[in-house]
Every structure is written in C-alpha cells, then in structure tokens.
Design an enzyme around this catalytic site. Structure first.
Site, PDB file in Angstrom:
ATOM      1  N   ASP A 248       0.813  -1.219   0.000  1.00  0.00           N
ATOM      2  CA  ASP A 248       0.000   0.000   0.000  1.00  0.00           C
ATOM      3  C   ASP A 248       0.848   1.271   0.000  1.00  0.00           C
ATOM      4  OD1 ASP A 248      -2.043  -1.901   0.377  1.00  0.00           O
ATOM      5  OD2 ASP A 248      -1.905  -1.717   2.546  1.00  0.00           O
TER       6      ASP A 248
ATOM      7  N   GLU B 103     -11.257  -0.605  -4.184  1.00  0.00           N
ATOM      8  CA  GLU B 103     -10.578   0.013  -3.049  1.00  0.00           C
ATOM      9  C   GLU B 103      -9.372   0.810  -3.540  1.00  0.00           C
ATOM     10  OE1 GLU B 103      -9.593  -3.290  -0.563  1.00  0.00           O
ATOM     11  OE2 GLU B 103      -7.871  -3.883  -1.760  1.00  0.00           O
TER      12      GLU B 103
END
Length: 509
Positions: free
Chosen positions: A63, A240
């Site tokens: 991430d 997402e």
C-alpha cells in the site's frame, strides 16, 4: 489490500597485480519504436543524473504512497502496527537503502491496530499549507476500520504530526484507503466504503464526499463505482485504494479491483465527465482494467498504488505493490515498485505493464546525482558495526575506523560505464579507487587503463539479502559481487544465504 481481509596507511601506492583478461562491454544499440496513434505515449526529453535502479524499493512494502518534495523522495507503506513511518532520500537508489523513520505513534486504543495504507498530501488548511497523512486503523476487528488524519506542524513531511481526528466525524461510515482530490477548487475525500454500516454485508465501493477542511467531511457521500465487472470480482468483489491523477484539466480516479489475496488484484479507471462531482453519473468507468498481472515478468497482484511527479516535473510515475509469485497473497510479501507511466493520444493515462525486478530503470527525470559525487560509507548489513575501509591499501570491513576518512568514499559515475554503474574514490586519497585484482580488493591509483577502469566499476543493484539495501555487481565479471569474507573484501560468486548477506551493504552518509 490487507492481510486481515478475505586503518592507518603506510608506504606508496599499491602496484597493479597480474590481471585476467577483461571482457569488453558490448555496445548497446538504441532502437526507435514507433507507437500507434491510439496508444502513443508522450515522452518529453528527460535528464537522468541519478543512478539506474531495479525494483523493488524494499523487502516489504504494501500500500505505498510516494512523492518528491524539496529535494527528496518520501515513501510511506502499511506498518500493520506501531508508528507510521516514512523513508526519505534524494535518489531512488538511496531510497532503497534508507531505513524508515517513525513520524507518528500516538495511537489511542480503538485506532491502534490494523494500521493500513498511509497516504500523505500537502494541502491548504486553516493554518496554511501543511502535510496531512490519511490512514486506516481500528481495534483489530475489520468492522472497526475507519480513516484517521494527522497534521504536520510545518512544511517538513517528516513531521512532527498531531492527531486531528476520524475523518467521517459523526457519520457511521466504514472506510479504508482514503485520499484527497481537488476539483473545481473544492477538496473532496475519496475512499473505499460500503453502502451499509457493516463491511461483511456489502461489496466495497469507491466513494466521494466534500471536505470543509483537510480533516472534516461535509454533506452526503456518493458511490461512484461498484465492483460490477467480472474483472473486479475475481476472488472477492472489491473496489478500493482510489487515487486521483489529473492532466490538462481532466480528472481520473484509478482504483484497485478484485481480491488482494490473489494474483488478479489490478487497477481500474474512472473519469470525471463534468457536471456535479457528487453525482455518480458524472463518472465514467473504463470497461477494462488498465494495469494487471504480468506472468512473463513474474509480477502478480500489481495494484494499491499512487502517482508522483519526477523531480523536474516532466514525467508521471506510478508507485504500487506486487508479489513475485501467484500464491503469496495479501501480506508482507508485497513489495514496493515504481515505473514511469505515459499518456495515450486520447488524453487518458497509460500505465503500461508492470516490469520485472530484473529490469534496469532510468531514474525519474531531474533526479540529482545522489550518491554519485557525494561522500558515503558502505555499512555491512550483517555486521552493522563494521564499514568498508582501506588500511595499507588493502580493503576490509572494520568497526571504529580511525581516521574516519579511511572509510569514506566518493561514489562517482562508473569509470568504465556511467550508465547505472558506480566507482568508489577514496576521500583522503583522491584519484585512488577500490578495484579488484585476482578477486581481492585494493585501493589503487587510477592509471586510466582499460583494465583498471573495468576493475573499478560496479553495477549497483538491490541488496541480495535485503532489497532495501544495495549490492554491487562487477562490471568485468558480472557473475561476481563485492562481498566480505573473514572481514576482507573480495569479489566472489554468490551461492549461499551467508554469501548473499556478506554481499549486501547500506550506503550511509
């Protein structure tokens, strides 16, 4: 997305020892590639001063978010627990060997677990420009995940930071992966959320809501994307990790789709088409993904990403995480990678295909020379109290080097090849370089011979035992690397885990 989810010196210069024959480097031919009109990429002339590099940028780094600011790159990744951390370095090559630094650790109970996806933005707040970090956290139960915000005290991305709050305020919205975009002079917050109050009851959607300041949402939210296409529903239906990229007055939000646990985690695209930003009909979804697995290159699940500009502002780059095998899943095996992107003739972003970890990449345009022409020490990774140093013109690793200059080197462009290669010039003996001779290392004066230049040139690559560090491959014997053995520096083939560790170093300023 996340795992919780489905010496002293004496005497004169050393004489050159007997030499093996040196392989001459083959000249590489540059091939001009004609791009079709439909997929043609704009490619402004770039100035690449820094050293070449290979992915990944670390040994674990899910991430990621990254930017260039005021002379340095800054990189954040998911910490899982503990402090939010940040890496800082003036070149990509140095960023790979830079340790993360804690920038915020005041996690109160209820937001001290499952700390995911920190993303940072320089925004105008009530006190002027400040850095804001948006991150997801909860109590360990995925249903408790919310997005939280911290604010810097000034213009240093490294902080210090203070906690501003949970961004959704009184709204009982589940949410992760928050980001910010400004459209028509209005700031908006975008994130991955669900239509109901429970994550497990719904498929995550991409949402937008207006911001009254960088830490406070205002008004109703709008879902602008749901996982409706088959390629968004592989493993688990999922949208997402939304982030915006803007160019020539157009706004795109790209996002991650399908399950992060599988190799088919990928990137999709939305575009704002005009009208009310908070109307779902104002956003058009591209019917096919724009970035996905590349089995031939050994890249799986390339998604959860962000974008950043090159130091000179002429190039756009993507930072993303990916796995090396199709079964590694959604945990700490994911590493941070970057590569340049382009733009199609129709003005949409072209992310290309994810490149292999053996692909040598030129650094972002305008990157400074970095470690080249700067003074550095080479620290052993497995003996971190020891540094490469010269003593009586021999080379070894030692602790407590005195004088300190015996362990200081100018990392300069490679004498035999300056493209992604370096040479090490002694600080206290200018004109003397580290070179190998009969696979041993000496500090010797540059006689400007072809053999010397080749023996003193090395390709800087990701650390053989730790991708966040560096290793150095011989230019003249590419099957051999710099390594220490019994504290002496040698040029060896690397066949064991111990040898890989012995051949891994950190560049320390």
């Amino acid at each position: 997305m996340h795992e919780a989810r489905r010496g002293s010196r004496a005497g004169g210069p050393a004489r050159p020892r007997d030499r093996r024959s040196v392989r001459s480097a083959a000249a590489a031919a540059l091939t001009a590639v004609l791009l079709s009109i439909v997929s043609a990429l704009t490619a402004p002339t770039a100035a690449h001063a820094g050293p070449a590099f290979t992915n990944p940028l670390n040994s674990t780094g899910p991430d990621p978010a990254m930017t260039w600011y005021n002379g340095n790159y800054y990189l954040m990744t998911t910490p899982w627990s503990g402090p939010l951390t940040m890496r800082r370095a003036p070149t990509i090559a140095q960023l790979k060997s830079t340790a993360p630094v804690a920038v915020f650790d005041a996690h109160a109970p209820g937001r001290d677990r499952s700390i995911w996806a920190p993303e940072f933005h320089l925004l105008n707040g009530p006190n002027g420009p400040r850095w804001y970090i948006y991150y997801s956290a909860g109590n360990g139960d995925i249903e408790s995940q919310r997005v939280h915000v911290v604010e810097s005290a000034g213009l240093d991305p490294m902080g210090p930071y203070t906690y501003k709050g949970m961004i959704f305020g009184p709204n009982n919205w589940w949410g992760i992966d928050g980001s910010v975009v400004t459209i028509n002079n209005q700031m908006y917050f975008t994130w991955s959320g669900v239509p109901t109050t429970l994550w497990r009851d719904s498929d995550p959607h991409i949402y937008l809501v207006a911001l009254s300041n960088p830490w406070t949402v205002t008004g109703p939210r709008t879902a602008i994307s749901a996982p409706t296409h088959a390629w968004e529903r592989q493993g688990t239906p999922m949208n997402e990790g939304p982030v915006a990229i803007q160019r020539n007055g157009r706004t795109f939000i790209t996002y991650s789709a399908s399950a992060c646990q599988g190799p088919d985690y990928k990137i999709g695209q939305l575009e704002y088409s005009g009208g009310s930003v908070l109307s779902a009909s104002s956003w058009a979804k591209k019917p096919t993904p724009i970035f996905q697995r590349n089995d031939a290159a050994g890249v799986y699940g390339p998604a959860h990403h962000a974008f950043f500009k090159s130091p000179d502002g002429t190039e756009d780059w993507i930072v993303y995480h990916a796995n090396d095998t199709p079964t590694q899943g959604c945990g700490s095996t994911r590493t941070t990678r970057i590569q340049r992107i382009g733009w199609n003739a129709d003005g949409t972003p072209n992310l290309g295909v994810p490149v292999s970890t053996s692909t040598v990449l030129a650094p972002p345009s305008g990157e400074p020379a970095g470690p080249q022409n700067s003074t550095w020490r080479l620290q052993s990774v497995n003996f971190p109290d020891r540094y490469v140093r010269h003593v009586n013109y021999d080379v070894r690793i030692d602790p407590h080097v005195s004088p300190a200059q015996d362990s200081q080197f100018r990392v300069v462009p490679g004498l035999a090849n300056s493209n992604g290669h370096v040479s090490f010039e002694s600080v206290n003996f200018p004109g003397y370089f580290l070179r190998h001779s009969n696979y041993d290392f000496v500090l010797a004066a540059n006689d400007n011979s072809t053999a010397f230049r080749a023996d003193a040139t090395f390709r800087q690559v990701a650390g053989l035992s730790d991708a966040s560090a560096v290793s150095f491959q011989s230019y003249s014997f590419p099957d051999r690397y710099i390594r220490h053995a019994n504290y002496l520096l040698r040029l060896d083939t690397i066949g064991t885990a111990t040898a890989r560790a012995d051949a891994t170093f950190r560049l320390v300023s």
